[in-house]
Design an enzyme around this catalytic site. Structure first.
Site, mmCIF file in Angstrom:
data_model
loop_
_atom_site.group_PDB
_atom_site.id
_atom_site.type_symbol
_atom_site.label_atom_id
_atom_site.label_comp_id
_atom_site.label_asym_id
_atom_site.label_seq_id
_atom_site.Cartn_x
_atom_site.Cartn_y
_atom_site.Cartn_z
ATOM 1 N N ASP A 110 -2.841 11.722 11.843
ATOM 2 C CA ASP A 110 -3.430 11.138 10.626
ATOM 3 C C ASP A 110 -4.180 9.845 10.949
ATOM 4 O OD1 ASP A 110 -4.064 11.072 7.944
ATOM 5 O OD2 ASP A 110 -2.228 10.044 7.346
ATOM 6 N N GLY A 114 0.833 -1.194 0.000
ATOM 7 C CA GLY A 114 0.000 0.000 0.000
ATOM 8 C C GLY A 114 0.865 1.240 0.000
ATOM 9 N N GLY A 164 0.819 5.702 1.340
ATOM 10 C CA GLY A 164 0.157 6.761 2.078
ATOM 11 C C GLY A 164 0.940 8.044 1.981
ATOM 12 N N GLY A 165 0.626 8.979 2.871
ATOM 13 C CA GLY A 165 1.271 10.281 2.804
ATOM 14 C C GLY A 165 2.750 10.244 3.092
ATOM 15 N N PHE A 166 3.201 9.245 3.922
ATOM 16 C CA PHE A 166 4.607 9.200 4.285
ATOM 17 C C PHE A 166 5.440 8.368 3.324
ATOM 18 C CE2 PHE A 166 2.505 9.831 8.495
ATOM 19 C CZ PHE A 166 3.005 11.092 8.719
ATOM 20 N N GLY A 167 4.811 7.556 2.497
ATOM 21 C CA GLY A 167 5.561 6.727 1.547
ATOM 22 C C GLY A 167 4.849 5.422 1.271
ATOM 23 N N SER A 168 5.486 4.579 0.483
ATOM 24 C CA SER A 168 4.920 3.285 0.089
ATOM 25 C C SER A 168 5.451 2.177 0.994
ATOM 26 C CB SER A 168 5.269 2.984 -1.370
ATOM 27 O OG SER A 168 4.733 3.971 -2.226
ATOM 28 N N VAL A 169 4.643 1.118 1.135
ATOM 29 C CA VAL A 169 4.991 -0.011 1.999
ATOM 30 C C VAL A 169 5.100 -1.274 1.157
ATOM 31 C CG1 VAL A 169 4.353 -1.342 4.047
ATOM 32 C CG2 VAL A 169 3.732 1.072 3.889
#
Length: 825
Positions: free
Chosen positions: A621, A505, A507-512
């Site tokens: 968040d 997935g 999000g705002g902080f980066g990809s996982v």
């Protein structure tokens, strides 16, 4: 020797002169008069310091200067209006902005030629130009300030300020529209604009190239635009739509004069609303339409394809390259792409062996616009031949609906498209771009085969040795630290995640990404984006996060910091995020017992961050996407501590929220300091989604919009909480727990943060140790209730706003008293 008295003036006689001089100097601070002008670094500032008029250089442009208006109290240079959008100045020192002999405000270049003018006929040549605190530049009569000949609010560029208007002058048929910049360095008009319907209906369109509308606000129903339901939850702005014999327009104002807000027709083709947060010194993206970038019509230009799940969004399709890579780098893809190799069709060729054009198969594509249906074509082969025989045909598609072909440029392409009209497109390319199997493979000799085989064998042996050493080292490091953070190498994580190929997935902080250790231990790797901290500070913050351990917080296992590459390694959560279980798994709905335990567990995790850590940690968040579930559906809050780690770069994080305002507390927008109560608000919105199993703000099948928190407030008063439960549960729930959850959720989303409970109190209420009274309806929800007859709620909600307000008011004091006693307990 005495001086003659006739040579000396009394100081008292000079006082009127100095007073007059001071008055002139003060008035000149925001004014250009006939006796003054602007050049070089000179500028004028509005009386309150809100806005500045002068010469500026946008972005990274080297020698292009413009006359514009920008914010005076915002640390980032942010222009709101530009005079000479299409004709830049190379040397502002020799240019001049002045009042001309005919009373107009004009801009002269280095050759003293007029390149911009207000171009009005003034009844008096005694005019002045004044910049106001609203950002409006006015040309008016010097002796009569009420006589305005021209103002910048009537000629907006890309920005719509409070007090300005977007509308249609019915007498002159002139449309006051917003037009985006060509790119981030060039304010020349782009191809996207926002304007009112010229046909007279009370709605706004976002338009491509002045021809194609791709988003509408919906019509004005007296209180809101039907396509912008979030206007009903507003308590920051006052909106007004005016329609009379001479004009139609929409305007807005900010209730709190300390809030700095603007609407922008962005380079991206989206209309965006920004709010400046002074304590963070950055703009926060609060609202945008269309919500998805690829919904912007022809955003990537001709033969450019948009992909919503990758960055950058635009890429040229195979066989094509960007017409202007420099424009693409600045965010302007409107020029699209050009062929790398011309088509064979239509070219004169003396070679009888010249290969015919071929077709590239592109699956899961959004069909380009303007297809042409060929009647009587009954097979894919016949459809291909029909396209091949027409030199203007650039693509075709064959399905049960028949044969569709496209001529000339392909516009509005989108790959990995999952819409109902997704199809397989076959793109026409020169044969050299698609070599046949025989020509691509070629004929290789046995010597080359042997050489390649030997090389592969050597590489395999070397790789095996490296892999075994790496595996042994990673296992030893993991065991040696005894639960402390492991400093991983980037190459090790790259290998463990198979070059970051299994994406879980983003999000705002980066990809996982999913990864695994050699001993089969599975973990998750987050690639951080936009980290501004140095090496020492980054390691210090990560170390702090690593010491925070709780059963309802995702555990940090390790990290990697090599130059600009910053990664965090977390424990793996097999059940994924809560949003997947709530919104994307209709056949496997979570039962009520599991949901309630998720709600309590999440509250416990947040309470630990707020109240039990050495320093209060505000998540900033909270939403279902950041609540992860293990094998037993135990919730664990993810991404805590990252807001500080990212240098509080909240703007990018908040733009990833589903919907518009989503889980954003009101204080984010008003610019006041953020406390732990912002997390409480977000938790309350999330708790409502756990109850309903649907997004709080959701489009209905009938085209309307529902806002679930409004229904919760209403049904609580009516005593009908069972109707709030996810319909997939069939009423199977503990009604006492359900009512408790709904009440505490409404307390959490109170407009005034002081009225919200702490997360510790939330845990006690959900666990049944504290009683909670009926919450008052938040002011923002009352606004929605009062306009509910104008909104098509998917819950078929119809309420009596006045009775709700009275009920809420009568119980408000008792509720606050109960909360106070609970706090004491």
């Amino acid at each position: 020797m005495a001086f003659p008295r006739t040579k000396c003036l009394s100081p008292l006689l000079l006082l009127p002169f100095f007073a007059l001089l001071h008055a002139n100097l003060s008035s000149a601070a925001d004014t250009i008069s006939a006796n003054s002008s602007l050049s070089g670094n000179q500028n004028i500032t509005s009386s309150g310091g809100n806005f500045v008029l002068g010469f500026f250089k946008p972005g990274n442009s080297s020698n292009r200067y413009y006359v514009g208006i920008w914010y005076g109290k915002v640390s980032l240079l942010t222009s709101v209006w530009v005079a000479n959008r299409e004709i830049p100045i190379t040397d502002p020192a020799t240019a001049e902005l002045k009042i001309s002999a005919d009373g107009n405000l004009v801009l002269l270049n280095q050759s003293k030629a007029i390149i911009w003018s207000t171009n009005v006929t003034a009844s008096s040549n005694s005019t002045v130009a004044v910049i106001s605190d609203s950002g409006n530049l006015q040309l008016r009569d010097e002796s009569n300030v009420s006589r305005v000949y021209w103002q910048s609010f009537d000629f907006p560029t890309d920005t719509w300020l409070p007090g300005g208007k977007i509308g249609l002058n019915k007498l002159t048929n002139e449309n006051q529209r917003l037009t985006n910049w060509k790119n981030s360095d060039n304010p020349a008009p782009g191809i996207f604009s926002l304007e009112i319907d010229p046909k007279g209906t009370s709605q706004y369109f976002v338009i491509w190239n002045m021809t194609k509308s791709y988003w509408s606000s919906g019509t004005w129903n007296g209180q809101i635009f039907s396509g912008v339901p979030e206007m009903t939850a507003n308590y920051i702005y006052d909106f007004e739509y005016v329609s009379n014999a001479s004009e139609n327009y929409f305007t807005y104002s900010v209730k709190d004069k300390n809030v700095i807000s603007r609407f922008v027709m962005d380079v991206s083709g989206q209309i965006k609303q920004y709010t400046w947060l002074d304590n963070m010194q950055q703009w926060i993206l609060f609202w945008s339409q269309p919500r998805q970038q690829c919904q912007v019509y022809s955003y990537c230009g001709s033969f450019g394809s948009c992909n919503e799940i990758s960055q950058p969004y635009c890429n040229c399709v195979q066989g094509f390259s960007a017409k202007s890579q420099s424009d693409w780098d600045l965010g302007d893809q409107s020029a699209g792409c050009t062929r790398n190799t011309p088509l064979q069709c239509g070219r004169s060729s003396n070679s009888s062996n010249s290969e015919k054009d071929k077709f590239l198969t592109m699956s899961s594509m959004k069909p380009p616009v303007n297809p042409n249906t060929l009647a009587g074509v009954g097979s894919s082969e016949a459809c291909e031949l029909a396209c091949l025989n027409n030199c203007s045909c650039t693509a075709y598609s064959y399905s049960s609906g028949g044969c569709s072909v496209w001529y000339e440029d392909l516009l509005d392409l989108q790959d990995q498209y999952n819409g109902s009209n997704a199809s397989t497109l076959r793109l026409r390319l020169a044969a050299s771009e698609l070599q046949s199997s025989d020509s691509s493979k070629g004929k290789v000799t046995w010597i080359i085969v042997a050489s390649v085989a030997a090389a592969i064998a050597c590489v395999a042996i070397i790789w095996l040795v490296i892999w075994r050493r790496r595996s042994r080292r990673m296992i030893q490091e993991t065991k040696a630290v005894g639960g402390a953070l492991v400093p991983f190498r980037y190459s090790d994580l790259q290998h463990a995640t198979k070059n970051f190929s299994d994406k879980l997935g983003s999000g705002g902080f980066g990809s996982v990404f999913k990864g695994s250790l050699p001993d089969s231990t599975v973990f998750a790797v987050k690639k951080l984006e936009g980290v501004r901290q140095g090496e020492k500070q980054f390691r210090s913050e990560v170390s702090t996060i690593g010491t925070i351990q709780h059963v309802n917080l995702v555990r940090l296992l390790g990290f990697c910091s090599e130059g600009t590459r910053k990664l965090l390694v977390y424990e793996f959560m097999p059940k994924g995020s809560l949003d997947t279980q709530l919104f994307h798994s209709p056949s496997t709905a979570l039962d009520w017992k599991t949901r309630y335990q998720i709600a309590i567990g999440t509250a416990r995790g947040l309470a630990y961050l707020h109240e039990q850590c050495r320093d209060c940690i505000i998540h900033c968040d909270i939403k279902p996407e950041n609540i992860l579930l293990d094998d037993s559906f135990v919730p664990k809050v993810a991404d805590f501590g990252l807001a500080k780690l990212m240098g509080r770069d909240f703007s990018r994080v908040l733009t990833t929220m589903r919907g518009t305002r989503g889980y954003l507390a009101p204080e984010w927008i008003t610019g006041v300091a953020i406390t732990a109560k912002a997390d409480v608000y977000s938790y309350g919105m999330t708790l409502m989604e756990i109850v309903s199993g649907r997004r709080n703000l959701e489009q209905t099948e009938e085209g309307g919009t529902g806002f679930f928190p409004t229904l919760v407030a209403s049904k609580l008063i009516e005593g009908d909480v069972e109707s709030l439960l996810d319909q997939r549960l069939g009423g199977e729930a503990n009604m006492e727990e359900l009512e408790r959850a709904c009440k505490v959720a409404c307390w959490c989303i109170q407009d005034d943060e002081s009225s919200r409970p702490t997360m510790g109190h939330v845990v006690q209420v959900l666990e049944g140790f504290l009683e909670v009274n009926m919450p008052p309806i938040p002011r923002s929800l009352r606004v929605i209730s009062e306009t509910s007859e104008n909104i098509n709620f998917f819950y078929n909600f119809s309420s009596n706003p006045s009775s709700q307000t009275r009920s809420a008011t009568s119980s408000s004091s008792n509720t606050k008293s109960s909360t106070s006693n609970s706090s004491g307990a």
